[in-house]
Motif scaffolding. Structure first.
Motif, PDB file in Angstrom:
ATOM      1  N   THR A  17      23.473 -52.217 -84.849  1.00 33.66           N
ATOM      2  CA  THR A  17      22.729 -53.381 -85.337  1.00 33.66           C
ATOM      3  C   THR A  17      22.775 -53.345 -86.855  1.00 33.66           C
ATOM      4  O   THR A  17      22.262 -52.414 -87.483  1.00 33.66           O
ATOM      5  CB  THR A  17      21.268 -53.344 -84.853  1.00 33.66           C
ATOM      6  OG1 THR A  17      21.244 -53.424 -83.427  1.00 33.66           O
ATOM      7  CG2 THR A  17      20.484 -54.514 -85.435  1.00 33.66           C
ATOM      8  N   MET A  64      15.245 -58.689 -78.231  1.00 32.17           N
ATOM      9  CA  MET A  64      16.523 -58.521 -78.923  1.00 32.17           C
ATOM     10  C   MET A  64      16.933 -57.062 -78.982  1.00 32.17           C
ATOM     11  O   MET A  64      18.121 -56.735 -78.977  1.00 32.17           O
ATOM     12  CB  MET A  64      16.435 -59.121 -80.326  1.00 32.17           C
ATOM     13  CG  MET A  64      16.411 -60.632 -80.331  1.00 32.17           C
ATOM     14  SD  MET A  64      16.671 -61.356 -81.971  1.00 32.17           S
ATOM     15  CE  MET A  64      15.295 -60.672 -82.866  1.00 32.17           C
ATOM     16  N   SER A  65      15.954 -56.178 -79.015  1.00 36.73           N
ATOM     17  CA  SER A  65      16.267 -54.753 -79.009  1.00 36.73           C
ATOM     18  C   SER A  65      16.938 -54.374 -77.696  1.00 36.73           C
ATOM     19  O   SER A  65      17.907 -53.608 -77.672  1.00 36.73           O
ATOM     20  CB  SER A  65      14.987 -53.935 -79.216  1.00 36.73           C
ATOM     21  OG  SER A  65      15.271 -52.549 -79.128  1.00 36.73           O
ATOM     22  N   SER A 122      20.468 -56.024 -77.622  1.00 41.53           N
ATOM     23  CA  SER A 122      21.452 -55.419 -78.516  1.00 41.53           C
ATOM     24  C   SER A 122      21.996 -54.087 -78.020  1.00 41.53           C
ATOM     25  O   SER A 122      22.952 -53.555 -78.596  1.00 41.53           O
ATOM     26  CB  SER A 122      20.836 -55.235 -79.912  1.00 41.53           C
ATOM     27  OG  SER A 122      19.735 -54.331 -79.844  1.00 41.53           O
ATOM     28  N   ARG A 165      25.670 -53.704 -77.666  1.00 43.95           N
ATOM     29  CA  ARG A 165      26.281 -54.845 -78.339  1.00 43.95           C
ATOM     30  C   ARG A 165      26.187 -54.661 -79.860  1.00 43.95           C
ATOM     31  O   ARG A 165      25.232 -54.087 -80.358  1.00 43.95           O
ATOM     32  CB  ARG A 165      25.602 -56.165 -77.956  1.00 43.95           C
ATOM     33  CG  ARG A 165      25.783 -56.560 -76.511  1.00 43.95           C
ATOM     34  CD  ARG A 165      25.089 -57.893 -76.256  1.00 43.95           C
ATOM     35  NE  ARG A 165      25.334 -58.375 -74.913  1.00 43.95           N
ATOM     36  CZ  ARG A 165      24.614 -58.044 -73.843  1.00 43.95           C
ATOM     37  NH1 ARG A 165      23.582 -57.214 -73.984  1.00 43.95           N
ATOM     38  NH2 ARG A 165      24.909 -58.526 -72.653  1.00 43.95           N
ATOM     39  N   THR A 166      27.170 -55.185 -80.543  1.00 46.72           N
ATOM     40  CA  THR A 166      27.132 -55.204 -82.002  1.00 46.72           C
ATOM     41  C   THR A 166      26.293 -56.395 -82.445  1.00 46.72           C
ATOM     42  O   THR A 166      26.514 -57.506 -81.983  1.00 46.72           O
ATOM     43  CB  THR A 166      28.544 -55.317 -82.584  1.00 46.72           C
ATOM     44  OG1 THR A 166      29.341 -54.252 -82.074  1.00 46.72           O
ATOM     45  CG2 THR A 166      28.514 -55.254 -84.103  1.00 46.72           C
ATOM     46  N   SER A 167      25.339 -56.163 -83.340  1.00 45.38           N
ATOM     47  CA  SER A 167      24.441 -57.236 -83.765  1.00 45.38           C
ATOM     48  C   SER A 167      24.446 -57.361 -85.281  1.00 45.38           C
ATOM     49  O   SER A 167      24.350 -56.359 -86.001  1.00 45.38           O
ATOM     50  CB  SER A 167      23.009 -56.960 -83.280  1.00 45.38           C
ATOM     51  OG  SER A 167      22.964 -56.859 -81.877  1.00 45.38           O
TER      52      SER A 167
END
Length: 652
Positions: free
Chosen positions: A436, A587-588, A591, A594-596
């Motif tokens: 992130t 969102m945590s 993510s 995943r790349t955030s």
């Protein structure tokens, strides 16, 4: 994660391209009338088979119409012959009767009757006259039927042509780079794709059939006039060059005004669109008077250009009528002399007078259509400017999403919105899968530009960006963007149900998946309180729900797309503190794996980011975790202090 800072950079504000109205050119600038007209006609090429049908129908209809006056002239000759014959003694021939008139010293009458086919002692042949009249009536009825069929065929041709033009404009808009819309007002672009195309349709519909009929009529009438009397035809044509010259001179002067008329229309539409899109702000800041004054100025400019264009074009028709009347007088005098000399019959002169009147009508009609034609060509030029605008670079190949990791690298990237104002120079950045990355910095530092480049909204000036090792410039834009879920600061919703808005971009999403995405974004609760729940219809860009609720819907949309890379551009700026905390938790979870990329002004939202990048003037000046950057007491610490610490001031 690694970052390399270039040696030197110059500051620039992101999105620095100034809005420029296309219609901002001077009023004196004229259109490429011939080129645009030729290209407009070229749009009809796919309909050429039907155009041949229009020409054939027009040719047959005009042939029937132009035959009428000649037949009516013959009917007049039959009536005149009957009247003359009834007044003479029977038992003698026509030649003997004419010789008798000469012996009586009435040579002028004898010359005039020489062209009359009478029989002494025989009256009007009503049967022959009736047959001619019925034949003329049948010709006119048949001509009208052909005209109706021609009109229907032209309507079909025009509608299909404009349909293709609208499709071309829509397809063009999807191929234009984002930089094009940075330089064009939205109202002007809308005006080109709506008002200008509608004007082209009106021009083609009202002029195409009339021009074809008028040109064919000119040829047919001229042929009949030459058949009846080449001398009278020469008299009738003596004023034709004057008509052409005056039409050309006046039309050329009106041409520039029509161009300015449609440019002013685009500018006025742009102002109206901007005013009523932001009407709440206009009211809130008491800007009604200034907005109304701008409207009056633009409206006055449109009135002036429209008045001048129509006034100049309006001169043509009365001018042509005057010239036609002058020609009519010449023909009447010359025709009377030819009848008196016996060279022509009264019926032929009557037919020729009709033809001379009809000959001026197509000229007048064509001249009166010049304003429509010039207006249509001016609109066509504006549409062609849109269609000819430079498109985004050719797309690469499709790369499937299977196995996408989300590894992103910026390698010596350079970019500028304006050639003379560098923004990003030599930026290098590596982001590992699942990280992130928070991007912070002052306004204009290049935060949003960074993700715009990743999304291929703009093309690089130098360097390259790779996604899982592949250069995104070699990938199709669709394959790049299919891997990225993006939530912008300004939430955008379209007219439709809430469920449709969440499923936007995920065509095969089920209702269960839509609701699950809404629950992850903490939008499910407020959605179910609405009258129709997920089937509640939103209109006017999401009117009926609050700004924070709109943002939650767009976040749910990103969740549903299940991207390998997540971009959040100040995505929680419109939600309350409690909702912000809930969204951060969601969102945590999202993510994970995943790349955030998180662009944030409120630094409280990015404390848990793996890496925080601080940008200034397009370059990375700091990177690290929240704690590391605070300890470094650099640019990030200053931004943080400005938001969360009270500035101690001493009284002077």
């Amino acid at each position: 994660m690694s970052a390399k800072q270039p040696d030197s950079k110059r500051g620039s504000s992101q999105g620095g391209a100034l809005m420029r109205l296309t219609g901002g050119g001077p009023a004196q600038q004229t259109a490429d009338f011939k080129g645009s007209a030729k290209r407009l006609i070229g749009l009809l090429r796919p309909e050429r088979r039907f155009l041949y049908g229009v020409l054939i129908l027009g040719l047959v209809g005009v042939s029937l119409t132009v035959t009428g006056p000649k037949l009516l002239g013959h009917a007049t000759d039959l009536v005149v012959a009957g009247v003359v014959g009834r007044g003479m003694s029977s038992g003698v021939s026509k030649e003997q009767a004419i010789d008798g008139l000469r012996e009586q010293g009435r040579g002028g009458v004898a010359d005039m009757l020489g062209s009359v086919d009478f029989v002494p002692g025989q009256g009007i042949d009503l049967g022959a006259v009736g047959q001619v009249v019925l034949l003329v009536l049948a010709l006119y009825v048949a001509s009208g039927v052909f005209g109706i069929v021609q009109s229907r065929l032209i309507t079909a041709i025009v509608q299909r042509t404009v349909f293709r033009l609208r499709e071309a404009a829509e397809a063009k808009l999807s191929r234009l780079p984002l930089s094009y819309f940075d330089k064009q007002s939205r109202g002007d672009v809308l005006s080109r794709t709506t008002n200008d195309i509608d004007n082209i349709q009106q021009t083609l519909q009202q002029t195409m059939g009339q021009i074809v009929t008028s040109l064919l009529s000119l040829v047919g009438i001229l042929a009949m006039m030459l058949w009846i009397s080449p001398l009278l035809a020469l008299v009738a044509l003596v004023v034709a060059p004057l008509s052409v010259y005056l039409t050309k001179v006046v039309g050329k002067r009106a041409q520039g005004q029509f161009v300015q008329q449609w440019r002013s229309t685009g500018k006025l539409n742009a102002h109206i669109e901007e005013t009523y899109t932001g009407y709440a702000l206009v009211k809130a800041y008491g800007h009604e008077d200034e907005s109304a004054e701008t409207f009056r100025e633009e409206n006055d400019a449109l009135f002036t250009a429209g008045f001048r264009a129509q006034a100049l074009s309006g001169i043509i028709q009365p001018m042509m009528i005057f010239i036609g009347n002058f020609s009519y007088v010449l023909v009447a005098v010359a025709g009377g002399l030819r009848v008196a000399s016996g060279a022509l019959s009264i019926g032929d002169v009557q037919a020729f007078v009709q033809y001379s009147r009809q000959f001026s009508q197509p000229l007048t009609q064509i001249a009166s259509m010049s304003n429509l034609v010039q207006s249509g060509v001016a609109s066509a030029e504006r549409v062609f400017e849109l269609l000819d605008a430079e498109e985004q670079s050719p797309d690469g190949v499709w790369v499937a999403r299977q196995g996408a990791l989300g590894q992103v690298s910026f390698e010596d990237v350079s970019f500028r919105y304006e050639p003379e104002r560098p923004l990003i120079e030599g930026l290098t950045l590596s982001v590992e899968p699942g990280q992130t990355v928070a991007i912070v910095g002052p306004t204009g530092a290049g935060k949003t530009t960074l993700v715009n480049l990743l999304m291929r909204f703009y093309e690089l000036d130098g360097g390259r960006i790779t996604l899982d090792g592949a250069d995104i410039a070699s990938m199709s834009r669709e394959s790049v963007r299919s891997r990225i879920g993006m939530v912008l600061q300004d939430a955008w919703l379209f007219g439709g149900t809430i469920a449709d808005n969440i499923a936007y971009g995920s065509e095969n999403a089920t209702r269960q998946q839509v609701e699950e995405a809404a629950r992850m974004a903490y939008a499910d609760r407020f959605i179910r309180t609405l009258p129709q729940g997920y089937d509640t219809v939103l209109e006017d860009e999401g009117s009926g729900v609050s700004a924070g609720e709109k943002q939650l819907i767009t976040i749910a949309r990103a969740f549903l797309s299940n991207p390998s890379i997540l971009v959040l551009d100040e995505a929680t700026s419109s939600v309350d503190t409690r909702t912000e905390m809930l969204v951060q938790q969601a969102m945590s979870q999202l993510s994970t794996g995943r790349t955030s990329f998180v662009i944030a002004h409120r630094l409280s939202t990015i404390r848990n980011a793996d890496v925080i990048l601080t940008l200034e003037s397009g370059s990375i000046v700091e990177q690290g975790t929240h704690e590391q950057l605070l300890a470094a007491r650099g640019a990030y610490a200053r931004l943080y202090a400005a938001q969360f610490q009270e500035a101690a001031t001493e009284p002077q």
